[in-house]
Design a protein around this motif. Structure first.
Motif, PDB file in Angstrom:
ATOM      1  N   VAL A 166      42.186  40.643  78.202  1.00 18.50           N
ATOM      2  CA  VAL A 166      41.820  40.038  76.925  1.00 18.50           C
ATOM      3  C   VAL A 166      40.633  39.088  77.053  1.00 18.50           C
ATOM      4  CG1 VAL A 166      42.673  38.645  75.000  1.00 18.50           C
ATOM      5  CG2 VAL A 166      44.172  40.310  76.073  1.00 18.50           C
ATOM      6  N   SER A 167      40.605  38.263  78.100  1.00 17.86           N
ATOM      7  CA  SER A 167      39.542  37.253  78.195  1.00 17.86           C
ATOM      8  C   SER A 167      38.446  37.608  79.192  1.00 17.86           C
ATOM      9  CB  SER A 167      40.136  35.896  78.566  1.00 17.86           C
ATOM     10  OG  SER A 167      40.597  35.905  79.897  1.00 17.86           O
ATOM     11  N   LEU A 168      38.628  38.693  79.929  1.00 18.22           N
ATOM     12  CA  LEU A 168      37.672  39.148  80.938  1.00 18.22           C
ATOM     13  C   LEU A 168      37.418  38.106  82.019  1.00 18.22           C
ATOM     14  CD1 LEU A 168      35.094  41.016  78.680  1.00 18.22           C
ATOM     15  CD2 LEU A 168      37.201  41.869  79.705  1.00 18.22           C
ATOM     16  N   MET A 169      38.465  37.365  82.374  1.00 14.71           N
ATOM     17  CA  MET A 169      38.403  36.409  83.476  1.00 14.71           C
ATOM     18  C   MET A 169      39.185  37.000  84.649  1.00 14.71           C
ATOM     19  SD  MET A 169      40.047  32.567  83.790  1.00 14.71           S
ATOM     20  CE  MET A 169      38.920  31.743  82.701  1.00 14.71           C
ATOM     21  N   HIS A 170      38.629  36.902  85.838  1.00 13.69           N
ATOM     22  CA  HIS A 170      39.361  37.378  87.014  1.00 13.69           C
ATOM     23  C   HIS A 170      40.654  36.581  87.145  1.00 13.69           C
ATOM     24  CE1 HIS A 170      40.484  37.093  91.310  1.00 13.69           C
ATOM     25  NE2 HIS A 170      40.435  38.394  91.164  1.00 13.69           N
ATOM     26  N   SER A 171      41.755  37.282  87.326  1.00 13.08           N
ATOM     27  CA  SER A 171      43.055  36.641  87.451  1.00 13.08           C
ATOM     28  C   SER A 171      43.946  37.491  88.342  1.00 13.08           C
ATOM     29  CB  SER A 171      43.680  36.491  86.060  1.00 13.08           C
ATOM     30  OG  SER A 171      44.899  35.829  86.140  1.00 13.08           O
ATOM     31  N   VAL A 224      38.997  33.724  72.748  1.00 16.47           N
ATOM     32  CA  VAL A 224      38.348  33.081  71.604  1.00 16.47           C
ATOM     33  C   VAL A 224      37.281  32.096  72.074  1.00 16.47           C
ATOM     34  CG1 VAL A 224      38.746  31.455  69.690  1.00 16.47           C
ATOM     35  CG2 VAL A 224      40.303  33.383  70.041  1.00 16.47           C
ATOM     36  N   LYS A 225      37.562  31.390  73.167  1.00 16.67           N
ATOM     37  CA  LYS A 225      36.635  30.364  73.672  1.00 16.67           C
ATOM     38  C   LYS A 225      35.514  30.959  74.516  1.00 16.67           C
ATOM     39  CE  LYS A 225      39.371  26.913  72.369  1.00 16.67           C
ATOM     40  NZ  LYS A 225      39.078  26.067  71.254  1.00 16.67           N
ATOM     41  N   ARG A 226      35.581  32.258  74.799  1.00 19.84           N
ATOM     42  CA  ARG A 226      34.556  32.915  75.625  1.00 19.84           C
ATOM     43  C   ARG A 226      33.838  34.016  74.841  1.00 19.84           C
ATOM     44  NH1 ARG A 226      35.795  32.836  81.467  1.00 19.84           N
ATOM     45  NH2 ARG A 226      35.362  35.045  81.553  1.00 19.84           N
ATOM     46  N   PRO A 227      33.209  33.671  73.712  1.00 18.24           N
ATOM     47  CA  PRO A 227      32.577  34.713  72.893  1.00 18.24           C
ATOM     48  C   PRO A 227      31.427  35.427  73.604  1.00 18.24           C
ATOM     49  CG  PRO A 227      31.950  32.544  72.105  1.00 18.24           C
ATOM     50  CD  PRO A 227      33.019  32.342  73.148  1.00 18.24           C
ATOM     51  N   ASP A 242      35.138  28.173  81.224  1.00 18.83           N
ATOM     52  CA  ASP A 242      34.000  28.464  82.097  1.00 18.83           C
ATOM     53  C   ASP A 242      34.401  28.796  83.530  1.00 18.83           C
ATOM     54  OD1 ASP A 242      32.094  28.083  80.047  1.00 18.83           O
ATOM     55  OD2 ASP A 242      32.247  25.906  80.309  1.00 18.83           O
ATOM     56  N   GLU A 243      35.700  28.845  83.781  1.00 18.10           N
ATOM     57  CA  GLU A 243      36.175  29.191  85.122  1.00 18.10           C
ATOM     58  C   GLU A 243      35.930  30.681  85.381  1.00 18.10           C
ATOM     59  OE1 GLU A 243      37.145  27.099  87.347  1.00 18.10           O
ATOM     60  OE2 GLU A 243      37.443  25.332  86.090  1.00 18.10           O
ATOM     61  N   HIS A 244      35.876  31.030  86.655  1.00 16.30           N
ATOM     62  CA  HIS A 244      35.661  32.424  87.033  1.00 16.30           C
ATOM     63  C   HIS A 244      36.959  33.125  87.427  1.00 16.30           C
ATOM     64  CE1 HIS A 244      31.363  31.971  86.768  1.00 16.30           C
ATOM     65  NE2 HIS A 244      31.465  30.856  87.469  1.00 16.30           N
ATOM     66  N   SER A 245      37.946  32.350  87.880  1.00 17.96           N
ATOM     67  CA  SER A 245      39.188  32.939  88.368  1.00 17.96           C
ATOM     68  C   SER A 245      40.381  32.074  87.987  1.00 17.96           C
ATOM     69  CB  SER A 245      39.165  33.070  89.896  1.00 17.96           C
ATOM     70  OG  SER A 245      38.215  34.019  90.301  1.00 17.96           O
ATOM     71  N   LEU A 246      41.545  32.711  87.995  1.00 11.66           N
ATOM     72  CA  LEU A 246      42.808  32.036  87.717  1.00 11.66           C
ATOM     73  C   LEU A 246      43.880  32.703  88.571  1.00 11.66           C
ATOM     74  CD1 LEU A 246      44.413  30.063  85.789  1.00 11.66           C
ATOM     75  CD2 LEU A 246      44.742  32.047  84.314  1.00 11.66           C
TER      76      LEU A 246
END
Length: 165
Positions: free
Chosen positions: A38-43, A141-144, A12-16
């Motif tokens: 792959v996960s569409l998380m800002h990094s 996988v955890k962010r469907p 549930d994080e927005h950034s890494l």
């Protein structure tokens, strides 16, 4: 630590932020790219030596930060980076060599350690990317709600399209 469990914690994080230095800076950039694609998380991959020029302002207990700290010629400097991040309450995830007691001590009891085998300094960045690739997969996988099909991330072009005029 299990990478799947870590992904559950981070889903549930927005950034890494991923900190690397020397050859592991390229690993940090590649890892951040995989997380984005792959996960569409800002990094973002961050050059650890430039930490005080902006990225340090983002550090708090809410921002997950990966530090790549396997033994090489810059190991002592990465120890210092971990100490500075920990002093600011960072949510630390550290890629380190198996049985690295110094990293375990410096990172503190709340840090998540992702141990990798120790190999030649010249090959180590290749080994270090594996946990980041696995983290990217498990985050997807955890962010469907973000990624319906892990094997087909949205908006990712696998080729360059050339238009003729």
């Amino acid at each position: 630590a299990s990478i799947a469990k870590l992904a559950e914690k981070l889903k549930d994080e927005h950034s890494l932020l991923i900190f690397g230095r020397g050859p592991n800076y390229a690993t940090a950039i590649e890892g951040a790219l995989k997380v984005k694609e792959v996960s569409l998380m800002h990094s973002e991959g961050v050059l650890a030596g430039e930490m005080k020029h902006g990225p340090l302002a983002l550090v708090d207990e809410h921002m997950p930060i990966v530090v790549i700290a396997t033994p090489d010629s810059l190991y002592g400097k990465m120890i210092s980076v971990i100490e500075q991040l920990r002093a600011r309450g960072a949510n630390l995830i550290v890629i380190c060599s198996e049985d690295d007691e110094e990293i375990a001590r410096v990172s503190g009891p709340d840090a998540v350690l992702l141990p990798v085998p120790s190999v030649s300094e010249y090959v180590q960045p290749i080994v270090n990317i594996v946990p980041l690739q696995l983290l990217s997969y498990h985050l997807a996988v955890k962010r469907p709600h973000k990624v319906a099909d892990v094997d087909r991330p949205p908006n990712l072009a696998k080729s360059v399209t050339v238009l003729e005029e």
